[in-house]
Write a protein that holds these residues in place. Sequence first.
Motif, short mmCIF file in Angstrom:
data_model
loop_
_atom_site.label_atom_id
_atom_site.label_comp_id
_atom_site.label_asym_id
_atom_site.label_seq_id
_atom_site.Cartn_x
_atom_site.Cartn_y
_atom_site.Cartn_z
N LEU A 66 5.11 12.77 -4.79
CA LEU A 66 5.75 13.49 -3.70
C LEU A 66 5.04 14.81 -3.42
N ALA A 67 4.72 15.56 -4.47
CA ALA A 67 4.03 16.84 -4.28
C ALA A 67 2.66 16.62 -3.64
N ASP A 68 1.96 15.58 -4.07
CA ASP A 68 0.65 15.27 -3.50
C ASP A 68 0.77 14.92 -2.02
N THR A 69 1.77 14.14 -1.67
CA THR A 69 1.95 13.75 -0.26
C THR A 69 2.31 14.95 0.60
N GLN A 70 3.17 15.82 0.11
CA GLN A 70 3.52 17.02 0.87
C GLN A 70 2.29 17.88 1.12
N ARG A 71 1.43 18.04 0.13
CA ARG A 71 0.21 18.83 0.32
C ARG A 71 -0.70 18.19 1.35
N ARG A 72 -0.83 16.87 1.30
CA ARG A 72 -1.72 16.17 2.23
C ARG A 72 -1.22 16.32 3.67
N ILE A 73 0.06 16.15 3.88
CA ILE A 73 0.60 16.24 5.24
C ILE A 73 0.52 17.67 5.75
N GLN A 74 0.78 18.65 4.89
CA GLN A 74 0.64 20.05 5.30
C GLN A 74 -0.80 20.38 5.65
N ALA A 75 -1.75 19.66 5.06
CA ALA A 75 -3.17 19.86 5.36
C ALA A 75 -3.62 18.99 6.54
N HIS A 76 -2.63 18.40 7.26
CA HIS A 76 -2.87 17.63 8.49
C HIS A 76 -3.55 16.28 8.25
N ALA A 77 -3.29 15.71 7.09
CA ALA A 77 -3.72 14.32 6.88
C ALA A 77 -2.85 13.41 7.74
N ASN A 78 -3.31 12.18 7.96
CA ASN A 78 -2.55 11.22 8.76
C ASN A 78 -1.20 10.97 8.08
N ALA A 79 -0.12 11.32 8.77
CA ALA A 79 1.21 11.27 8.16
C ALA A 79 1.62 9.84 7.81
N ARG A 80 1.37 8.91 8.73
CA ARG A 80 1.81 7.54 8.46
C ARG A 80 1.07 6.93 7.28
N LEU A 81 -0.24 7.12 7.22
CA LEU A 81 -1.00 6.59 6.09
C LEU A 81 -0.57 7.25 4.78
N LEU B 131 2.41 8.49 4.08
CA LEU B 131 3.72 8.00 3.68
C LEU B 131 3.66 6.55 3.21
N GLU B 132 2.81 5.75 3.84
CA GLU B 132 2.64 4.37 3.35
C GLU B 132 2.15 4.38 1.91
N ALA B 133 1.14 5.23 1.64
CA ALA B 133 0.61 5.31 0.27
C ALA B 133 1.68 5.81 -0.69
N LEU B 134 2.49 6.78 -0.25
CA LEU B 134 3.55 7.31 -1.11
C LEU B 134 4.55 6.23 -1.48
N LEU B 135 5.04 5.48 -0.49
CA LEU B 135 6.05 4.47 -0.77
C LEU B 135 5.51 3.36 -1.65
N ILE B 136 4.26 3.00 -1.45
CA ILE B 136 3.65 1.98 -2.31
C ILE B 136 3.57 2.48 -3.75
N ARG B 137 3.18 3.75 -3.91
CA ARG B 137 3.10 4.31 -5.27
C ARG B 137 4.49 4.45 -5.90
N LEU B 138 5.48 4.87 -5.10
CA LEU B 138 6.84 4.96 -5.64
C LEU B 138 7.36 3.60 -6.07
N SER B 139 7.09 2.58 -5.27
CA SER B 139 7.51 1.23 -5.62
C SER B 139 6.89 0.80 -6.95
N ALA B 140 5.60 1.08 -7.10
CA ALA B 140 4.91 0.73 -8.35
C ALA B 140 5.48 1.53 -9.52
N ALA B 141 5.76 2.83 -9.28
CA ALA B 141 6.31 3.66 -10.36
C ALA B 141 7.69 3.18 -10.77
N MET B 142 8.48 2.73 -9.81
CA MET B 142 9.83 2.25 -10.13
C MET B 142 9.76 0.95 -10.94
N ARG B 143 8.79 0.12 -10.63
CA ARG B 143 8.65 -1.13 -11.40
C ARG B 143 8.13 -0.84 -12.80
#
Length: 344
Positions: free
Chosen positions: A310-325, A327-339
Motif C-alpha cells: 500500500l505504501a509503495d502504491t501511494q508513493r507511485r501514484i503521488q509521483a504520477h505513475a499510471n493509477a490504473r496499472l 492499482l491493478e498491481a496492488l490488488l494482485i499483490r494483496l491477493s497473493a499476500a492474502m493467500r
Amino acid sequence: MPGFDAIIDQERPIRILASFLKHGTIPHALLFTGIEGVGKRTAAVAFAMACNCTGDPLEKNAADGAMRAIGRPCGECAPCRKISAGLHPDVLRVDPHGLLIKIDQVRDLCQLLALRPYEARVRVVVIADAHRLNVAAGNALLKILEEPPEGTVLILTAPQTGDVLPTIASRCRQLRFKPIARAHLAAILVKAYGFSPEEASLTAAMANGSVTRALAMQHSHWIRRRDWFISELAALPRQPIAWVLAVAERMTQVKEEIPDYLELAAAWVRDVAVARHDPDRIIHQNLRTEILAAAHRMDERFVGLAARDLADTQRRIQAHANARLSLEALLIRLSAAMRSGRSG
C-alpha cells in the motif's frame, strides 16, 4: 456561536490569538497552518471580528449573567456582524484563481492597502492557500510584509510551513492548527450537520480530523463505497484475475476518489491487524464480524506485506505513475499476500 466559540479543538492557537488581543501585541502577519477543514479560515474571521469589536468585552451577558472573556469578539456589534456575514469593506480575502494566486491579485491588493481603511480599527487581509502563490505573486507579497501598512494584519493559511516560500513564512508569526479529535469531529457532524451517530462515528474515523473531508465523504456516498470496497478486498483471494482487474478499473473511475480507496485499504489492513488482540479498536465496527473472520484467516505476514504494498502504491501514484496499472498491481499483490498469509 460567533467568533472563537465556533472553533473546536484548537485551544492553543485560540489562546495565543486571545493573548495578542489582550496585550495589544497583534503581529502584522500571521501564518495559520494545518490540514483543510480544521478551523483556520474560521479563526481568521473570528480574529478579524475581535480586532474590530466595539462591544464591551467585560459586559455581563443579560441572558445568563456570564462575563464575556477579554480578547474575544462579542458577535453582536455592527463590525462583528458585518465581518461574520462577509460584508465588511476592510476585511479582505484573496483566494486562488484556478490553481494559483497570481501577480495581478497581489497588485490589486497593494493598491487597496495604499488607501486608508473605510471604517475598521484594524484592517485584516486573509490570503487563503498561500502555498499557491506563484513566484511573482510571492515576491510582490514579500514587499508588503517587509513594509506592512499601518493598522493592517495579514493572515495567510497553508497546509504546512514548508509549503510557503521561506522568505514569506519567516516574516509571519506561525500558528499550527491540529486535526480535530475523532470524538469531537463526530460530535460536530451530529450536532451541526445532522449525521446519525453511527454515520458520524464511521466518517470521523476516516476523515483525518477534517470537517471539510468528512462532508466531502458524505456527499460522495462514502459509506456505500466503503462497504462495496471492503467486501471486494475480503474476497480477493477467491476471485479470478479478470475480476481483480475489474475492481481496479472501478477504483479509477473517479480520479479524486483514488486516495480514499487507498486509505480504506490501509484502514482495513489495520483493522485486520488489531482484530485478534483488541477488537474494540477496530475502526469499522459495523463490519466487526467480517473483519474478525478475515483476521483469523490471515497470519501476521499478511499485514506486513499489505502495508508495504500500500505504501509503495501511494508513493507511485503521488509521483504520477499510471493509477490504473498501479492499482491493478496492488490488488494482485494483496491477493497473493492474502493467500500466502493464511493461518494454518
